[in-house]
Design a protein around this motif. Structure first.
Motif, short mmCIF file in Angstrom:
data_model
loop_
_atom_site.label_atom_id
_atom_site.label_comp_id
_atom_site.label_asym_id
_atom_site.label_seq_id
_atom_site.Cartn_x
_atom_site.Cartn_y
_atom_site.Cartn_z
N SER A 68 37.74 40.55 35.33
CA SER A 68 38.55 41.29 36.31
C SER A 68 38.56 40.51 37.62
O SER A 68 37.76 39.58 37.81
CB SER A 68 37.96 42.69 36.58
N THR A 70 37.72 42.04 40.29
CA THR A 70 36.47 42.56 40.86
C THR A 70 35.33 41.60 40.54
O THR A 70 34.53 41.23 41.41
CB THR A 70 36.19 43.97 40.27
N THR A 94 42.63 47.60 51.98
CA THR A 94 42.55 46.80 50.75
C THR A 94 41.89 47.64 49.67
O THR A 94 41.47 48.78 49.90
CB THR A 94 41.77 45.49 50.97
N PHE A 95 41.79 47.04 48.48
CA PHE A 95 41.12 47.70 47.36
C PHE A 95 39.61 47.59 47.59
O PHE A 95 39.12 46.63 48.17
CB PHE A 95 41.52 46.99 46.07
N LEU A 140 43.22 39.25 52.05
CA LEU A 140 44.07 39.78 50.97
C LEU A 140 45.53 39.52 51.32
O LEU A 140 45.97 39.89 52.42
CB LEU A 140 43.84 41.30 50.84
N ALA A 168 44.83 39.03 44.41
CA ALA A 168 45.09 39.93 43.27
C ALA A 168 46.58 40.16 43.07
O ALA A 168 47.05 40.31 41.96
CB ALA A 168 44.38 41.26 43.48
N HIS A 169 47.35 40.21 44.17
CA HIS A 169 48.78 40.53 44.07
C HIS A 169 49.65 39.27 44.04
O HIS A 169 50.85 39.38 43.84
CB HIS A 169 49.25 41.32 45.30
N SER A 190 43.99 38.92 39.83
CA SER A 190 43.83 40.08 38.92
C SER A 190 44.89 40.02 37.84
O SER A 190 46.06 39.71 38.12
CB SER A 190 43.98 41.39 39.69
N LYS A 195 49.60 44.40 37.34
CA LYS A 195 49.97 43.15 38.01
C LYS A 195 51.15 42.46 37.29
O LYS A 195 51.47 42.81 36.17
CB LYS A 195 48.75 42.20 38.06
N GLU A 201 42.98 44.30 31.35
CA GLU A 201 41.96 44.11 32.38
C GLU A 201 41.60 42.64 32.36
O GLU A 201 41.27 42.10 31.30
CB GLU A 201 40.69 44.92 32.09
N TYR A 334 46.33 52.12 49.24
CA TYR A 334 44.92 52.17 49.66
C TYR A 334 44.65 53.23 50.74
O TYR A 334 45.44 53.40 51.67
CB TYR A 334 44.48 50.83 50.23
#
Ligand SMILES: Cc1ncc(COP(=O)(O)O)c(C=O)c1O
Length: 410
Positions: A68, A70, A94-95, A140, A168-169, A190, A195, A201, A334
């Motif tokens: 991930s 993460t 953000t996440f 981010l 991630a994006h 991600s 996405k 995942e 968020y």
């Protein structure tokens, strides 16, 4: 075969989910090949193909698939040797993983507010948040639109601070012609279902500073030198550092490789969807004081999301409810992290990051998925245009069946 052929049609045809996974065509064939290779665990042929594709396309020193984004962020925190005395500057908007990965190592998060145009961290606030304890800045690229990397890298370099990009994006987005994910010493991707490219995942760690490569391989393989062993560089493998199990199965890599191979057609689809929303909503937005996404001229976005910034929280909630009543699933994004239960434990309080607090209340993401048709979009646009601003709407998820459970915060 398209996603629509594969999916059981268990929702009314008039229903518009927020997201739905997309099959570019070769996923099943590649998964079959992975099975035929007798290699289902990590670092098989498809993982290597994904690594090579990312390294070649982005022109980076090393890419490592992870389970991930993460986990890629957690690897970054381990690689930077983040310790309890360190401060890490993180956006408030953000996440949770952008911050939690560093807090796991004991770091103190210092929340920075965002710009009101791109919703990226406000680079002009950096200098006053830096202290002798600042170890890293995590940037981010919201919606895949680049942060002001020139300033961020200059301030970081002058103060001897490391930069990690949470991308991630933003895979294949660019800043001043350079790919996102290639600025910081490390960057993370991600491949979660929401996405542009997914394997359900998944994630990746991008390594731009080669000094981190060897240790990254060890950390990703439970703290062992197993990667070196498989390359024949050592005759046995053993425990050499701290680490965990951060590598995905080659079945997931096979799925992902099909998506990455189709990157041009996927991005073309998303560009068309994004531009349709812009073309059909800009007049409505102008007439109702609604802010649409802003993409500076020097940024090339990867068309990850389309959002509206409504004039108020009440209007945002009313529009979400109204769209639900028309069987359209739109979502907020968020919640400001400095005001979360954990954020408050680090001293966060109302008013610390006013733009993040305000944007979080007013932002609404529209349905956006790779095989979204013009007719799906026309349904969304027409519902938005019918929305009556002064009416009261109540939130009723029972209007939606499948798709209503999509994670709103991802
Ligand atoms: C900015 C950001 N970083 C990290 C993540 C975590 O990604 P993953 O679900 O792959 O762990 C997300 C999730 O959507 C995100 O939006």
């Amino acid at each position: 075969m398209s996603s629509r052929d594969i999916f059981r049609e268990d929702r009314e045809s008039s229903e518009i989910p927020f997201n739905r996974p997309f099959f570019s065509g070769s996923e099943f064939e590649f998964i079959q090949q992975a099975i035929a290779n007798w290699h289902l665990s990590g670092d098989g042929a498809f993982t290597r193909k994904c690594h090579a594709l990312l390294e070649r396309e982005l022109n980076i020193a090393k890419a490592l698939l992870t389970t991930s984004c993460t986990h890629a962020l957690e690897m970054a925190a381990l690689l930077l040797d983040i310790e309890p005395s360190d401060e890490v500057i993180v956006p408030a908007f953000t996440f949770v993983s952008t911050v939690n990965a560093f807090v796991l190592r004991g770091a103190h998060p210092v929340f920075i507010d965002i710009r009101s145009d791109t919703l990226n961290l406000a680079e002009t606030h950096l200098e006053r948040l830096i202290t002798p304890r600042t170890k890293a800045i995590v940037a981010l690229h919201y919606a895949g639109v680049a942060c002001e990397m020139e300033t961020i890298m200059e301030v970081a370099g002058r103060n001897n601070i490391l930069v990690v990009e949470d991308n991630a994006h933003g895979l294949f987005g660019k800043y001043r012609g350079q790919y996102l994910g290639t600025f910081g010493c490390l960057a993370t991707q991600s491949f979660h279902e929401t996405k542009n490219f997914t394997c359900g995942e998944g994630g990746a760690l991008l390594i731009n500073d080669p000094q981190y490569i060897e240790r990254a391989e060890i950390i990703r393989e439970k703290g062992t030198d197993r990667s070196r062993f498989f390359r024949g560089q050592v005759d046995k493998y053993t425990w050499v550092d701290i680490g965990s199990s951060y590598l995905p199965s080659d079945i997931l890599a096979a799925f992902l490789y099909a998506q990455l191979e189709s990157r041009e057609s996927i991005q073309a689809r998303r560009k068309r969807i994004w531009e349709y929303y812009l073309d059909h909503l800009k007049d409505w937005a102008g007439n109702h004081g609604v802010q649409l996404p802003f993409v500076p001229d020097h940024c090339e976005q990867p068309y990850h999301m389309f959002y509206l910034l409504l004039p108020s929280l009440a209007e945002r909630q009313a529009l979400i409810s109204y769209l639900l009543s028309r069987r359209i699933h739109s979502v907020f994004h968020y919640l400001p992290l400095h005001l979360s239960t954990m954020g408050r434990r680090f001293g966060g309080k109302e008013g610390d990051c006013p733009v993040s607090e305000d944007v979080s209340d007013r932002l609404l993401r529209l349905p956006f998925y790779n095989d979204m048709t013009e007719s799906d979009q026309a349904q969304v646009v027409s519902a938005i245009q019918d929305f009556q601003w002064r009416r009261k709407y109540t939130l009723d998820f029972s209007a939606l069946g499948a798709g209503a459970g999509v994670d709103e915060l991802s």
